[in-house]
Design a protein around this motif. Sequence first.
Motif, PDB file in Angstrom:
ATOM      1  N   THR A  89       0.835  -1.201   0.000  1.00 56.66           N
ATOM      2  CA  THR A  89       0.000   0.000   0.000  1.00 56.66           C
ATOM      3  C   THR A  89       0.869   1.250   0.000  1.00 56.66           C
ATOM      4  N   LEU A  90       0.617   2.132  -0.970  1.00 50.95           N
ATOM      5  CA  LEU A  90       1.365   3.384  -1.074  1.00 50.95           C
ATOM      6  C   LEU A  90       0.560   4.589  -0.610  1.00 50.95           C
ATOM      7  N   SER A  91      -0.772   4.477  -0.635  1.00 48.13           N
ATOM      8  CA  SER A  91      -1.609   5.596  -0.192  1.00 48.13           C
ATOM      9  C   SER A  91      -3.027   5.106   0.033  1.00 48.13           C
ATOM     10  N   TYR A  92      -3.789   5.884   0.802  1.00 46.75           N
ATOM     11  CA  TYR A  92      -5.212   5.628   1.018  1.00 46.75           C
ATOM     12  C   TYR A  92      -6.006   6.845   0.553  1.00 46.75           C
ATOM     13  N   ILE A  93      -7.181   6.585  -0.020  1.00 45.30           N
ATOM     14  CA  ILE A  93      -8.018   7.693  -0.475  1.00 45.30           C
ATOM     15  C   ILE A  93      -9.382   7.723   0.208  1.00 45.30           C
ATOM     16  N   SER A  94      -9.763   6.647   0.938  1.00 45.83           N
ATOM     17  CA  SER A  94     -11.057   6.667   1.620  1.00 45.83           C
ATOM     18  C   SER A  94     -11.096   5.588   2.697  1.00 45.83           C
ATOM     19  N   LEU A  95     -11.840   5.882   3.792  1.00 43.90           N
ATOM     20  CA  LEU A  95     -12.049   4.945   4.894  1.00 43.90           C
ATOM     21  C   LEU A  95     -13.518   4.945   5.272  1.00 43.90           C
ATOM     22  N   CYS A  96     -13.995   3.827   5.836  1.00 46.30           N
ATOM     23  CA  CYS A  96     -15.346   3.810   6.397  1.00 46.30           C
ATOM     24  C   CYS A  96     -15.449   2.709   7.449  1.00 46.30           C
ATOM     25  N   PHE A  97     -16.163   3.016   8.532  1.00 47.72           N
ATOM     26  CA  PHE A  97     -16.453   2.044   9.586  1.00 47.72           C
ATOM     27  C   PHE A  97     -17.771   1.344   9.285  1.00 47.72           C
ATOM     28  N   SER A  98     -17.839   0.065   9.604  1.00 49.60           N
ATOM     29  CA  SER A  98     -19.126  -0.623   9.608  1.00 49.60           C
ATOM     30  C   SER A  98     -19.773  -0.424  10.979  1.00 49.60           C
ATOM     31  N   GLU A  99     -21.011  -0.884  11.112  1.00 46.20           N
ATOM     32  CA  GLU A  99     -21.678  -0.778  12.405  1.00 46.20           C
ATOM     33  C   GLU A  99     -21.069  -1.735  13.425  1.00 46.20           C
ATOM     34  N   MET A 116     -11.843   0.100 -10.637  1.00 49.04           N
ATOM     35  CA  MET A 116     -11.922   1.555 -10.797  1.00 49.04           C
ATOM     36  C   MET A 116     -10.533   2.161 -10.652  1.00 49.04           C
ATOM     37  N   GLN A 117     -10.072   2.834 -11.692  1.00 53.14           N
ATOM     38  CA  GLN A 117      -8.727   3.396 -11.722  1.00 53.14           C
ATOM     39  C   GLN A 117      -8.805   4.923 -11.703  1.00 53.14           C
ATOM     40  N   THR A 118      -9.116   5.481 -10.562  1.00 47.02           N
ATOM     41  CA  THR A 118      -9.182   6.932 -10.413  1.00 47.02           C
ATOM     42  C   THR A 118      -9.017   7.298  -8.943  1.00 47.02           C
ATOM     43  N   GLU A 119      -8.431   8.455  -8.698  1.00 40.84           N
ATOM     44  CA  GLU A 119      -8.295   8.949  -7.330  1.00 40.84           C
ATOM     45  C   GLU A 119      -9.599   9.567  -6.827  1.00 40.84           C
ATOM     46  N   LYS A 120     -10.484   9.931  -7.740  1.00 41.74           N
ATOM     47  CA  LYS A 120     -11.733  10.590  -7.369  1.00 41.74           C
ATOM     48  C   LYS A 120     -12.813   9.555  -7.107  1.00 41.74           C
ATOM     49  N   GLN A 121     -12.677   8.841  -6.000  1.00 44.71           N
ATOM     50  CA  GLN A 121     -13.661   7.853  -5.598  1.00 44.71           C
ATOM     51  C   GLN A 121     -13.676   7.750  -4.083  1.00 44.71           C
ATOM     52  N   SER A 122     -14.736   7.152  -3.563  1.00 44.97           N
ATOM     53  CA  SER A 122     -14.895   7.013  -2.117  1.00 44.97           C
ATOM     54  C   SER A 122     -15.652   5.729  -1.820  1.00 44.97           C
ATOM     55  N   GLN A 167     -18.547   1.371  -3.441  1.00 45.03           N
ATOM     56  CA  GLN A 167     -17.382   2.030  -4.027  1.00 45.03           C
ATOM     57  C   GLN A 167     -17.880   2.913  -5.163  1.00 45.03           C
ATOM     58  N   LEU A 168     -17.759   4.222  -4.992  1.00 41.69           N
ATOM     59  CA  LEU A 168     -18.371   5.176  -5.911  1.00 41.69           C
ATOM     60  C   LEU A 168     -17.293   6.052  -6.539  1.00 41.69           C
ATOM     61  N   ALA A 169     -17.096   5.903  -7.846  1.00 43.43           N
ATOM     62  CA  ALA A 169     -16.201   6.785  -8.604  1.00 43.43           C
ATOM     63  C   ALA A 169     -17.055   7.938  -9.119  1.00 43.43           C
TER      64      ALA A 169
END
Length: 480
Positions: free
Chosen positions: A74-84, A117-123, A136-138
């Motif tokens: 892993t070189l970088s992270y662009i998004s995180l999310c917790f489950s319940e 999905m190959q883009t930094e603009k996603q979450s 996962q939404l680009a």
Amino acid sequence: MGTGCHILLVNVNTQVESFYRATDRASGEGVSCLNGHKSFNIYAFAESCPQPRIFIVAYPDNSVLFVLEGDDKTLSYISLCFSESEYLVALTGLPDYCIEVYVWRNKELLIRRKTEMQTEKQSISCSPASMLTVCQLAYSQAQITLWEVHGNVRLCRLIEKPLKLPFGKEEAPLDGTFLIDGTLMVINRLGSVYSFSATSGQANQIIKPADEPGPFFPRLFYCKGGLFLSDTDGSISFHKRQKGVWNQLWNMRAPETFTLLLYYSASDELNNGSDNKLTAKICSTIKVKHQVQNFQISVDQFHMTTWSIDGLVTIYETKSDKLLAYFIAHDRNKMGAKLMRCDLMHQYIFSLGHNNSLVCFKMHRSSTNAQRYTELKLSLETDDVASMFMNPTKGFTPKGFTFTRWIDMEKISRLESEKLDCEPVKLEITKDFKVVRTMLRDLLDANEIATEEEQLPIQAFNLNASVTEHLKEMVCRFLR
């Protein structure tokens, strides 16, 4: 909210603000993405550095609970999310764009899977339903993939379900949110809202857009059993499902947005310090704490400040060369500090990072320099400053005068005002001159065809005879 190397946390009930600084190995090296847990008083952020880690931090004391080491690839992270429940899901950046699922209590990485999905603009976001689904939404490419997470605290399996959207990339960007039952709601650029079944992926349009979309990007989120929608025209509405039909319960117009323009003078700024040394005064040098050779300097009557791409900011007293303060203002992995400015008393420090994050720091001192306070007070009581504050603020700076001093701008404005006041007189004089010129031309024509006895010498028609004679005298002197 997190950016650079700072995280701002606000208690929405008490409005109390607190800060977390990720400026070293122990507290984290920068902040790339951030997410809070809905049930527990914890939040997670990923570092903004090579081989980043994920920190789980307790709120409100901001103490580090766990550090997730992750995968060496892993070189970088662009998004995180917790489950319940006990899962933390992370989305990596270049080059793989992988989904990672952690059990954050055990600090274990259960599975890592590459996405398409190959883009930094996603979450990514997690559904609140019992069967965990990750969206996962680009948003810039109008692509959505649902990931079903199956397993326990030791084993995990991901099932990929790409969604077929009823619109194309031209209707991006998108925004999405989950309902309490796991239904995914998506809004596109035109303001159309669609619901997607978490099991079948079938789309159903529940809100139709206006005839002409406005200039704003729409957003939506689930709250209080309904949908808050920020539409393309800037309005905010609340929709709720009643007897199987989504109805709008209320709509309001958001207040107009305001733009704050900050101007600064670059006259006191020096660039390109070299060899980690800078001259503070004659026969005196200071060994600065920057880790790079090139840094920027700002000097005033009392202090000298430096900043650089290493993120470090230092403040010295000009008279004694004493180091008053130094601290990390911005993440060095994001090119550090771009600009720094202080107030006149150097109590508040404003730092702008290369990632466009603006941070304000406050220096705590036991007492204020009385002499400096007196000097500043006297300088603010001058006639120029007093008249400046009596004039109304225009709210803009004319093009080409960005770094012009206020007093010079005042002179320019006064001359422009006088020019406008004299314009009618100027036009009247020009009109009279044209009449005189026409009359003079007629007299010259009549004199030319008159008899020799009636003709007058040409010089008789010279309305500026004195100037002509003066010029003749000057020419004669020059020829002698």
